[in-house]
Design a protein around this motif. Structure first.
Motif, PDB file in Angstrom:
ATOM      1  N   MET A   1     -26.704  19.338  12.754  1.00  0.00           N
ATOM      2  CA  MET A   1     -27.273  18.418  13.715  1.00  0.00           C
ATOM      3  C   MET A   1     -27.442  19.109  15.075  1.00  0.00           C
ATOM      4  SD  MET A   1     -27.676  15.760  11.859  1.00  0.00           S
ATOM      5  CE  MET A   1     -27.077  15.181  10.258  1.00  0.00           C
ATOM      6  N   THR A   2     -28.449  18.698  15.845  1.00  0.00           N
ATOM      7  CA  THR A   2     -28.735  19.350  17.119  1.00  0.00           C
ATOM      8  C   THR A   2     -28.971  18.310  18.199  1.00  0.00           C
ATOM      9  OG1 THR A   2     -31.146  19.395  16.859  1.00  0.00           O
ATOM     10  CG2 THR A   2     -29.892  21.170  15.802  1.00  0.00           C
ATOM     11  N   ASP A   3     -29.184  18.808  19.409  1.00  0.00           N
ATOM     12  CA  ASP A   3     -29.526  17.937  20.530  1.00  0.00           C
ATOM     13  C   ASP A   3     -31.017  18.005  20.833  1.00  0.00           C
ATOM     14  OD1 ASP A   3     -26.956  17.057  20.865  1.00  0.00           O
ATOM     15  OD2 ASP A   3     -26.440  18.547  22.379  1.00  0.00           O
ATOM     16  N   SER A   4     -31.835  18.261  19.815  1.00  0.00           N
ATOM     17  CA  SER A   4     -33.257  18.472  20.034  1.00  0.00           C
ATOM     18  C   SER A   4     -34.064  17.174  20.067  1.00  0.00           C
ATOM     19  CB  SER A   4     -33.825  19.397  18.949  1.00  0.00           C
ATOM     20  OG  SER A   4     -33.688  18.811  17.665  1.00  0.00           O
ATOM     21  N   LEU A   5     -33.455  16.058  19.740  1.00  0.00           N
ATOM     22  CA  LEU A   5     -34.191  14.797  19.747  1.00  0.00           C
ATOM     23  C   LEU A   5     -34.618  14.439  21.169  1.00  0.00           C
ATOM     24  CD1 LEU A   5     -32.143  12.501  17.320  1.00  0.00           C
ATOM     25  CD2 LEU A   5     -34.244  13.752  16.843  1.00  0.00           C
ATOM     26  N   THR A   6     -35.839  13.944  21.298  1.00  0.00           N
ATOM     27  CA  THR A   6     -36.357  13.565  22.603  1.00  0.00           C
ATOM     28  C   THR A   6     -37.025  12.206  22.528  1.00  0.00           C
ATOM     29  OG1 THR A   6     -36.755  15.873  23.220  1.00  0.00           O
ATOM     30  CG2 THR A   6     -37.918  14.187  24.480  1.00  0.00           C
ATOM     31  N   ILE A   7     -36.665  11.326  23.424  1.00  0.00           N
ATOM     32  CA  ILE A   7     -37.304  10.021  23.524  1.00  0.00           C
ATOM     33  C   ILE A   7     -38.551  10.150  24.394  1.00  0.00           C
ATOM     34  CG2 ILE A   7     -37.044   7.692  24.490  1.00  0.00           C
ATOM     35  CD1 ILE A   7     -34.104   7.821  23.667  1.00  0.00           C
ATOM     36  N   ASP A   8     -39.660   9.645  23.914  1.00  0.00           N
ATOM     37  CA  ASP A   8     -40.924   9.715  24.642  1.00  0.00           C
ATOM     38  C   ASP A   8     -40.916   8.679  25.765  1.00  0.00           C
ATOM     39  OD1 ASP A   8     -43.488   9.877  25.565  1.00  0.00           O
ATOM     40  OD2 ASP A   8     -44.455   9.337  23.675  1.00  0.00           O
ATOM     41  N   TRP A  69     -34.243   5.988  14.440  1.00  0.00           N
ATOM     42  CA  TRP A  69     -33.278   6.726  15.251  1.00  0.00           C
ATOM     43  C   TRP A  69     -32.596   7.821  14.450  1.00  0.00           C
ATOM     44  CZ3 TRP A  69     -33.194   6.153  20.369  1.00  0.00           C
ATOM     45  CH2 TRP A  69     -33.744   4.987  20.909  1.00  0.00           C
ATOM     46  N   TYR A  70     -32.431   7.609  13.158  1.00  0.00           N
ATOM     47  CA  TYR A  70     -31.788   8.588  12.278  1.00  0.00           C
ATOM     48  C   TYR A  70     -32.156   8.235  10.842  1.00  0.00           C
ATOM     49  CZ  TYR A  70     -28.392   4.741  12.174  1.00  0.00           C
ATOM     50  OH  TYR A  70     -27.797   3.495  12.080  1.00  0.00           O
ATOM     51  N   PRO A  71     -32.024   9.191   9.907  1.00  0.00           N
ATOM     52  CA  PRO A  71     -32.407   8.927   8.513  1.00  0.00           C
ATOM     53  C   PRO A  71     -31.480   7.908   7.855  1.00  0.00           C
ATOM     54  CG  PRO A  71     -32.272  11.288   8.954  1.00  0.00           C
ATOM     55  CD  PRO A  71     -31.639  10.593  10.120  1.00  0.00           C
ATOM     56  N   ILE A  72     -32.042   7.102   6.986  1.00  0.00           N
ATOM     57  CA  ILE A  72     -31.218   6.214   6.152  1.00  0.00           C
ATOM     58  C   ILE A  72     -31.519   6.457   4.679  1.00  0.00           C
ATOM     59  CG2 ILE A  72     -30.942   4.431   7.911  1.00  0.00           C
ATOM     60  CD1 ILE A  72     -33.037   2.776   6.405  1.00  0.00           C
ATOM     61  N   GLU A  73     -32.015   7.649   4.376  1.00  0.00           N
ATOM     62  CA  GLU A  73     -32.286   8.019   3.002  1.00  0.00           C
ATOM     63  C   GLU A  73     -31.862   9.476   2.786  1.00  0.00           C
ATOM     64  OE1 GLU A  73     -34.812   9.319   5.693  1.00  0.00           O
ATOM     65  OE2 GLU A  73     -35.094   7.220   5.140  1.00  0.00           O
ATOM     66  N   GLY A  74     -31.611   9.848   1.550  1.00  0.00           N
ATOM     67  CA  GLY A  74     -31.251  11.219   1.231  1.00  0.00           C
ATOM     68  C   GLY A  74     -29.831  11.574   1.624  1.00  0.00           C
ATOM     69  N   ASP A  75     -29.567  12.888   1.657  1.00  0.00           N
ATOM     70  CA  ASP A  75     -28.210  13.374   1.919  1.00  0.00           C
ATOM     71  C   ASP A  75     -27.722  13.056   3.325  1.00  0.00           C
ATOM     72  OD1 ASP A  75     -28.134  14.403  -0.627  1.00  0.00           O
ATOM     73  OD2 ASP A  75     -28.751  16.425  -0.019  1.00  0.00           O
ATOM     74  N   GLU A  76     -28.654  12.868   4.266  1.00  0.00           N
ATOM     75  CA  GLU A  76     -28.266  12.595   5.650  1.00  0.00           C
ATOM     76  C   GLU A  76     -28.268  11.103   5.974  1.00  0.00           C
ATOM     77  OE1 GLU A  76     -30.722  14.875   8.232  1.00  0.00           O
ATOM     78  OE2 GLU A  76     -29.628  16.735   7.844  1.00  0.00           O
ATOM     79  N   SER A  77     -28.305  10.273   4.970  1.00  0.00           N
ATOM     80  CA  SER A  77     -28.398   8.838   5.199  1.00  0.00           C
ATOM     81  C   SER A  77     -27.226   8.329   6.032  1.00  0.00           C
ATOM     82  CB  SER A  77     -28.425   8.100   3.857  1.00  0.00           C
ATOM     83  OG  SER A  77     -28.531   6.712   4.055  1.00  0.00           O
ATOM     84  N   ARG A  78     -27.563   7.737   7.193  1.00  0.00           N
ATOM     85  CA  ARG A  78     -26.576   7.158   8.113  1.00  0.00           C
ATOM     86  C   ARG A  78     -25.462   8.139   8.488  1.00  0.00           C
ATOM     87  NH1 ARG A  78     -27.533   2.581   4.604  1.00  0.00           N
ATOM     88  NH2 ARG A  78     -28.578   0.888   5.718  1.00  0.00           N
ATOM     89  N   HIS A  79     -25.763   9.425   8.516  1.00  0.00           N
ATOM     90  CA  HIS A  79     -24.744  10.422   8.819  1.00  0.00           C
ATOM     91  C   HIS A  79     -24.268  10.232  10.264  1.00  0.00           C
ATOM     92  CE1 HIS A  79     -22.648  14.204   9.344  1.00  0.00           C
ATOM     93  NE2 HIS A  79     -22.798  14.455   8.049  1.00  0.00           N
ATOM     94  N   PRO A  80     -22.953  10.192  10.489  1.00  0.00           N
ATOM     95  CA  PRO A  80     -22.451   9.978  11.851  1.00  0.00           C
ATOM     96  C   PRO A  80     -22.981  10.990  12.863  1.00  0.00           C
ATOM     97  CG  PRO A  80     -20.681   9.676  10.278  1.00  0.00           C
ATOM     98  CD  PRO A  80     -21.852  10.193   9.502  1.00  0.00           C
ATOM     99  N   ASP A  81     -23.175  12.242  12.440  1.00  0.00           N
ATOM    100  CA  ASP A  81     -23.696  13.244  13.375  1.00  0.00           C
ATOM    101  C   ASP A  81     -25.120  12.913  13.807  1.00  0.00           C
ATOM    102  OD1 ASP A  81     -21.341  14.600  13.222  1.00  0.00           O
ATOM    103  OD2 ASP A  81     -22.078  16.203  11.920  1.00  0.00           O
ATOM    104  N   ALA A  82     -25.912  12.346  12.894  1.00  0.00           N
ATOM    105  CA  ALA A  82     -27.282  11.964  13.243  1.00  0.00           C
ATOM    106  C   ALA A  82     -27.283  10.801  14.225  1.00  0.00           C
ATOM    107  CB  ALA A  82     -28.064  11.599  11.982  1.00  0.00           C
ATOM    108  N   VAL A  83     -26.349   9.877  14.062  1.00  0.00           N
ATOM    109  CA  VAL A  83     -26.225   8.770  15.006  1.00  0.00           C
ATOM    110  C   VAL A  83     -25.807   9.299  16.377  1.00  0.00           C
ATOM    111  CG1 VAL A  83     -25.199   6.500  15.408  1.00  0.00           C
ATOM    112  CG2 VAL A  83     -25.567   7.280  13.077  1.00  0.00           C
ATOM    113  N   THR A  84     -24.915  10.277  16.377  1.00  0.00           N
ATOM    114  CA  THR A  84     -24.488  10.890  17.633  1.00  0.00           C
ATOM    115  C   THR A  84     -25.652  11.596  18.321  1.00  0.00           C
ATOM    116  OG1 THR A  84     -22.220  11.178  16.846  1.00  0.00           O
ATOM    117  CG2 THR A  84     -22.920  12.581  18.673  1.00  0.00           C
TER     118      THR A  84
END
Length: 217
Positions: A1-8, A69-84
Motif C-alpha cells: 500500500m502507498t500514499d499515492s492516492l489523490t482526491i480530485d 475509496w478502496y477495493p471490495i473485491e479480490g485479495d485486497e477486499s476491504r484490506h485495512p491498509d487500503a482503508v488507511t
C-alpha cells in the motif's frame, strides 16, 4: 500500500462559495457512487456550516459505476491498509481545503464511513465529530488508537437491522471497538437496509447541530 492516492479537488461539490469562519462538514460517499450522491443531504443538515462532498480517488472495476475509496473485491477486499491509504488521502485534501475552517467534521456512508473513522484514528485532533452511517471501523491497530481511549472523539454510528452489505464480523468488531475508543452515539434502526432513513437523518441533524454549536461557541 502507498500514499499515492489523490482526491480530485476540482470534483468537490461545495454548499456555498463564502466559507469564511464556518465549521466544515465533509461528506464521503459509498462504493460505486460519487460526490453528487450525499450532496442531496445538505437540505437536511443544520444551517451555519459549510459542506463539501468529495469524490473518492479510485474507479471500481467495470461495469461498476461511480468511484470507490478502496477495493471490495479480490485479495485486497476491504484490506485495512487500503482503508488507511484512503484516510491519508483525505487528510492531505483537508490540508488545503480546510485550512481556514475553525472545526471539521466528517459524515461518511458505507465505505465513506470506514474512511471517516480511519482518518479519525490517524489524526483525531483534526476533527470535531465523525458521523458513520452504514459503515464500520476497520480491524487492526493504528499508532493513535490507545490515545483515543483518553481523548474519546465524538462519533455517531447509525446502521439498519436489515443491512446485509456490511459483513457481520465487521459490525461485531465495530460494536466492540467504538465504545472503547470514542464518545459514541449509537443508533440501530429497525427494518433499515443499507441506506439512510428520515429517522436517522433527524438524529444526524441533532448530532451535527451540537458539533456546530460547540465549534462556534
Amino acid at each position: 500500500m502507498t500514499d499515492s492516492l489523490t482526491i480530485d479537488a476540482n470534483a468537490t461539490r461545495w454548499s456555498r462559495g463564502d466559507r469564511t469562519g464556518l465549521p466544515l462538514l465533509v461528506l464521503l460517499h459509498g462504493y460505486g457512487s460519487d460526490e453528487n450522491d450525499l450532496f442531496g443531504l445538505v437540505p437536511s443538515l443544520p444551517s451555519g456550516i459549510a459542506v463539501a462532498s468529495v469524490a473518492a480517488p479510485l474507479t471500481p472495476p467495470w461495469p461498476a459505476p461511480g468511484r470507490s475509496w478502496y477495493p471490495i473485491e479480490g485479495d485486497e477486499s476491504r484490506h485495512p491498509d487500503a482503508v488507511t491509504d484512503a484516510g491519508r488521502a483525505l487528510l492531505r485534501w483537508l490540508d488545503d481545503a480546510a485550512a481556514d475552517a475553525p472545526s471539521v467534521a466528517l459524515l461518511g456512508f458505507s465505505q465513506g464511513a470506514a474512511v471517516s473513522l480511519q482518518a479519525m484514528r490517524l489524526d483525531a485532533a483534526r476533527f470535531g465529530a465523525i458521523v458513520a452511517l452504514s459503515g464500520y471501523a476497520s480491524p487492526g491497530d493504528l499508532p493513535g488508537d490507545d490515545a483515543l481511549r483518553t481523548s474519546r472523539p465524538r462519533v455517531f454510528w447509525g446502521r439498519g437491522t436489515h443491512d446485509d452489505v456490511i459483513p457481520p464480523v465487521l459490525i461485531d468488531h465495530t460494536a466492540q471497538w467504538l465504545p472503547d475508543h470514542s464518545e459514541l452515539t449509537g443508533r440501530v434502526y429497525q427494518g433499515l437496509t443499507h441506506s439512510v432513513s428520515e429517522e436517522e437523518l433527524r438524529d444526524v441533524h441533532v448530532f451535527v447541530e451540537k458539533w456546530r454549536d460547540d465549534a462556534t461557541a
